[in-house]
Design a protein around this motif. Structure first.
Motif, PDB file in Angstrom:
ATOM      1  N   LEU A   1      60.598   7.853  25.113  1.00  0.00           N
ATOM      2  CA  LEU A   1      60.863   9.226  25.524  1.00  0.00           C
ATOM      3  C   LEU A   1      61.815   9.196  26.718  1.00  0.00           C
ATOM      4  O   LEU A   1      61.774   8.274  27.521  1.00  0.00           O
TER       5      LEU A   1
ATOM      6  N   THR B   1      64.587  12.721  18.663  1.00  0.00           N
ATOM      7  CA  THR B   1      63.940  14.021  18.863  1.00  0.00           C
ATOM      8  C   THR B   1      64.753  14.731  19.938  1.00  0.00           C
ATOM      9  O   THR B   1      64.923  14.197  21.033  1.00  0.00           O
TER      10      THR B   1
ATOM     11  N   PHE C   1      53.184  14.245  31.655  1.00  0.00           N
ATOM     12  CA  PHE C   1      54.369  15.064  31.967  1.00  0.00           C
ATOM     13  C   PHE C   1      54.086  16.551  31.861  1.00  0.00           C
ATOM     14  O   PHE C   1      53.200  16.990  31.128  1.00  0.00           O
TER      15      PHE C   1
ATOM     16  N   ARG D   1      47.689  17.606  24.744  1.00  0.00           N
ATOM     17  CA  ARG D   1      48.167  18.663  25.646  1.00  0.00           C
ATOM     18  C   ARG D   1      46.969  19.310  26.325  1.00  0.00           C
ATOM     19  O   ARG D   1      46.012  19.717  25.650  1.00  0.00           O
TER      20      ARG D   1
ATOM     21  N   PHE E   1      52.594  10.943  17.012  1.00  0.00           N
ATOM     22  CA  PHE E   1      54.040  10.806  16.824  1.00  0.00           C
ATOM     23  C   PHE E   1      54.313   9.399  16.328  1.00  0.00           C
ATOM     24  O   PHE E   1      54.181   8.434  17.086  1.00  0.00           O
TER      25      PHE E   1
ATOM     26  N   ASP F   1      58.324  21.958  26.348  1.00  0.00           N
ATOM     27  CA  ASP F   1      57.183  22.248  25.472  1.00  0.00           C
ATOM     28  C   ASP F   1      56.592  23.634  25.677  1.00  0.00           C
ATOM     29  O   ASP F   1      56.131  24.282  24.736  1.00  0.00           O
TER      30      ASP F   1
ATOM     31  N   ALA G   1      63.237  12.192  22.680  1.00  0.00           N
ATOM     32  CA  ALA G   1      62.761  10.835  22.363  1.00  0.00           C
ATOM     33  C   ALA G   1      63.800  10.149  21.490  1.00  0.00           C
ATOM     34  O   ALA G   1      64.362  10.771  20.582  1.00  0.00           O
TER      35      ALA G   1
ATOM     36  N   LYS H   1      57.053   6.790  14.601  1.00  0.00           N
ATOM     37  CA  LYS H   1      58.414   6.448  14.181  1.00  0.00           C
ATOM     38  C   LYS H   1      58.360   5.006  13.709  1.00  0.00           C
ATOM     39  O   LYS H   1      58.387   4.073  14.524  1.00  0.00           O
TER      40      LYS H   1
ATOM     41  N   HIS I   1      64.189  19.222  24.661  1.00  0.00           N
ATOM     42  CA  HIS I   1      63.419  20.471  24.628  1.00  0.00           C
ATOM     43  C   HIS I   1      62.426  20.508  25.787  1.00  0.00           C
ATOM     44  O   HIS I   1      62.191  19.494  26.440  1.00  0.00           O
TER      45      HIS I   1
ATOM     46  N   TRP J   1      50.987  11.384  26.969  1.00  0.00           N
ATOM     47  CA  TRP J   1      51.578  10.709  25.799  1.00  0.00           C
ATOM     48  C   TRP J   1      51.213   9.228  25.902  1.00  0.00           C
ATOM     49  O   TRP J   1      51.686   8.521  26.798  1.00  0.00           O
TER      50      TRP J   1
ATOM     51  N   ARG K   1      56.442   2.275  16.331  1.00  0.00           N
ATOM     52  CA  ARG K   1      56.249   3.084  17.539  1.00  0.00           C
ATOM     53  C   ARG K   1      55.242   4.184  17.217  1.00  0.00           C
ATOM     54  O   ARG K   1      55.552   5.199  16.640  1.00  0.00           O
TER      55      ARG K   1
ATOM     56  N   HIS L   1      62.801  17.078  27.937  1.00  0.00           N
ATOM     57  CA  HIS L   1      62.653  15.701  27.459  1.00  0.00           C
ATOM     58  C   HIS L   1      63.110  15.572  26.012  1.00  0.00           C
ATOM     59  O   HIS L   1      63.301  16.574  25.317  1.00  0.00           O
TER      60      HIS L   1
HETATM   61  O1  LIG Z   1      57.035  11.121  20.641  1.00  0.00           O
HETATM   62  C1  LIG Z   1      58.015  11.755  20.319  1.00  0.00           C
HETATM   63  O2  LIG Z   1      58.814  11.296  19.519  1.00  0.00           O
HETATM   64  C2  LIG Z   1      58.282  13.112  20.887  1.00  0.00           C
HETATM   65  C3  LIG Z   1      57.247  13.543  21.885  1.00  0.00           C
HETATM   66  C4  LIG Z   1      57.457  14.880  22.460  1.00  0.00           C
HETATM   67  O3  LIG Z   1      58.528  15.450  22.442  1.00  0.00           O
HETATM   68  C5  LIG Z   1      56.318  15.536  23.097  1.00  0.00           C
HETATM   69  O4  LIG Z   1      55.223  14.956  23.158  1.00  0.00           O
HETATM   70  O5  LIG Z   1      56.479  16.694  23.549  1.00  0.00           O
END
Ligand SMILES: O=C(O)CCC(=O)C(=O)O
Length: 261
Positions: free
Chosen positions: A133, A101, A196, A220, A91, A106, A204, A93, A104, A120, A214, A202
């Motif tokens: 986040l 973001t 998490f 996962r 990810f 996952d 971001a 940015k 949501h 993460w 970033r 969550h």
């Molecule tokens: O890092 C992000 O910008 C989003 C991360 C996220 O939503 C996730 O890892 O599920």
């Protein structure tokens, strides 16, 4: 040997809040290796992206997933005797990529029933200015099954998926009602991680700075109690013909990378 200091406290936070901040889990060597590997992706031109399944190709991401101690850390925090790899995602940015973001969960996007953990990992200092986040603490335990949705390239909401599926409910507007919820973000140093739960709500923040990068690396994992649940087109890209529905979530495609023997 246990890798996680204060393991009982960490486990309790993960269990009750659905997220826990782990300090300094990367060696300097892995930090530099992963940063360099992400920079090679940034060189291709995108400044805001979420590339998936990096570990499929030989290289730094695959090496990290298969040879670092990340699987043991996951198992420790989850209180599991094993951890299998679902997929990984970078990810990025870059400065000035301000899009948030959206909120949501996952789990609806993946063919897994039962416990899932994301690690993460911050590769830069991360705070509310450059894209931290945010989590609705405790929401993983509400039993709310929020409907998955399609987003645009920048993560903006386009439309719901599985619209007629009664197993899901639409997501409340967490952004509009922030004060109603226990919303937290974590200021991270490079090499810190957030563990998490797949069911936690969550989002971001965008990167509002003009100078601070970033870079995040998320992996996962399935852990004890997770089974294969290949249910619909949303999760199709992670389906594995080598597994049968209901079996423990582990296969050649989704290898167990740690087992406490
Ligand atoms: O890092 C992000 O910008 C989003 C991360 C996220 O939503 C996730 O890892 O599920």
């Amino acid at each position: 040997m246990t890798l996680t200091p204060d393991l009982e406290t960490v486990r309790a936070s993960y269990r009750t809040e659905g997220v826990v901040h782990l300090k300094g889990i990367l060696t300097d060597e892995w930090l530099e290796t992963l940063r360099a590997a992400i920079d090679a992706e940034v060189q291709k031109g995108d400044r805001y992206f979420a590339y998936k399944n990096m570990r499929k190709e030989p290289g730094a991401f695959q090496d990290f997933c298969l040879t670092s101690d990340i699987g043991q850390r996951v198992a420790e925090v989850a209180g599991s005797s094993w951890a299998s790899l679902i997929y990984d995602q970078i990810f990025v940015k870059e400065p000035g990529t301000k899009t948030q973001t959206g909120w949501h969960t996952d789990q609806p996007y993946w063919p897994v029933k039962g416990p899932i953990m994301t690690m993460w990992i911050a590769l830069d200092p991360v705070d509310e200015d450059n894209g931290a986040l945010e989590f609705v603490r405790g929401s993983h335990a509400w039993g709310a099954n929020y409907r998955p949705f399609k987003t645009d390239q920048l993560g903006g909401f386009l439309h719901y998926l599985e619209e007629d599926n009664p197993d899901y409910i639409d997501m409340p507007d967490f952004e509009a009602d922030r004060e109603k919820y226990d919303i937290a973000h974590y200021n991270m140093d490079p090499g810190d991680a957030l563990a998490f739960d797949g069911m936690i709500v969550h989002s971001a923040m965008g990167n509002r700075t003009s100078t601070r990068r970033r870079r995040g690396y998320a992996i996962r994992f399935a852990v004890d109690g997770a089974t294969y649940n290949p249910r619909d087109s949303v999760t199709e890209w992670l389906h594995d013909p080598g597994m049968t529905a209901g079996q423990v979530f582990a296969s050649d495609t989704f290898p167990v990378i740690y087992r406490n023997v």
